[in-house]
Write an enzyme that holds these catalytic residues in place. Structure first.
Site, PDB file in Angstrom:
ATOM      1  N   ARG A 181       0.997  -0.941   0.057  1.00 39.27           N
ATOM      2  CA  ARG A 181       0.114  -0.037   0.257  1.00 39.27           C
ATOM      3  C   ARG A 181       0.870   1.243   0.058  1.00 39.27           C
ATOM      4  NH1 ARG A 181      -4.447  -0.564   4.645  1.00 39.27           N
ATOM      5  NH2 ARG A 181      -5.511   1.574   3.391  1.00 39.27           N
ATOM      6  N   CYS A 241      -0.868   6.026   8.661  1.00 42.70           N
ATOM      7  CA  CYS A 241      -1.547   4.812   8.537  1.00 42.70           C
ATOM      8  C   CYS A 241      -2.867   5.142   7.250  1.00 42.70           C
ATOM      9  CB  CYS A 241      -1.311   4.001   9.469  1.00 42.70           C
ATOM     10  SG  CYS A 241      -3.288   4.167  10.490  1.00 42.70           S
TER      11      CYS A 241
END
Length: 285
Positions: A181, A241
């Site tokens: 990611r 995050c």
């Protein structure tokens, strides 16, 4: 207890679980199945534990900005804490069954509201149960209390501060998501793939060993050396995050090593990409 060490063992909790100043909080949750944690709690939990829900109790409703799990309003959070018997003079131990991610969110939120006596149980509920420690399906007797917040604004970084940190050699941005990611190979949840320009990658699950227990300080120090070396030379670290939840184990682990001043970008990637003008980087830095 060493307040710098926010991790307690299941043996420590077993010895103290009936002490009157202790509140045990079950934070189990499953993304994509928002009732699973509460249902699991109803079936079995640590005796005396209360349940707090990531989305209903520990986040605000989702809006245009703020990410997928916006920070709760401090007064609303304080009411939710008081409702389950958490007051300023209680010792809080949080646990989950998701590698400490949701328990760490509660740890961070309580510290943000000025509360230091908060800990995360190592290894999680599954290991507690499999080890033959006591579990129950009994609903806890809750004596509501009141919690008075004293907000530590310095623990937080907002989108403007993160925008200003790009290209600023005094700030280190740390992305806590998994590498695929971070580099932008895949993005299963958010609108855009990639990371905030200049951020380094430090996947949050790497704070755990192969058995799912928190690593020793020595192992964590080695793992976090790019971050701690930067902080030792006076740089500031901002951790993010996807939605401000899985960054919390990284913040907790750095706190454990004696770096309590790392800041959380609570909105994280999901907030960042909600502003079309914000730049996005892909690949390795």
């Amino acid at each position: 207890m060493n307040s710098m060490n926010p991790i307690v063992s299941k043996k420590w909790l077993l010895a103290r679980m009936y002490e009157s100043d202790l509140v045990i909080v079950d934070c189990r949750f499953e993304l994509g199945n928002p009732t699973a944690g509460r249902e699991a709690f109803a079936i079995s939990h640590i005796p005396g534990a209360v349940y707090l829900d990531l989305e209903a109790d520990l986040s605000s409703p989702v809006g245009e900005h703020g990410g997928r799990h916006p920070l709760p309003d401090p007064d609303v959070l304080a009411q939710n804490l008081g409702r389950v018997g958490i007051s300023n003079d209680k010792v809080i131990v949080a646990y989950d069954d998701q590698d400490g991610m949701y328990a760490s969110r509660l740890w961070w939120l309580l510290r943000w509201l000025g509360h230091d006596s908060v800990f995360v149980m190592d290894e999680g509920f599954g290991v507690w149960k499999d080890s033959g420690y006591p579990v129950t399906d009994a609903q806890p007797v809750i004596i509501p209390s009141s919690f008075i917040p004293a907000i530590r604004h310095e623990m937080l970084a907002d989108v403007k501060e993160v925008q200003q940190s790009i290209g600023n050699s005094n700030v280190l941005l740390v992305d806590s998501r998994d590498a695929s990611r971070y580099v932008g190979e895949q993005e299963p949840i958010d609108a855009k793939a990639g990371h905030i320009p200049g951020a380094i990658n430090s996947f949050w699950k790497q704070v755990l060993d192969d058995h799912g227990a928190w690593k020793s300080d020595e192992q964590l120090r080695e793992h976090f050396s790019p971050i701690t070396e930067a902080m030792d030379t006076g740089r500031e670290a901002i951790i993010y995050c996807g939605s401000g939840v899985s960054a919390c184990p990284n913040v907790l682990a750095l706190h454990k090593l004696g770096y309590p001043t790392v800041r959380l970008y609570a909105g994280s990637w999901s907030d960042w990409v909600s502003y079309p003008e914000n730049p996005v980087a892909t690949g390795e830095e």
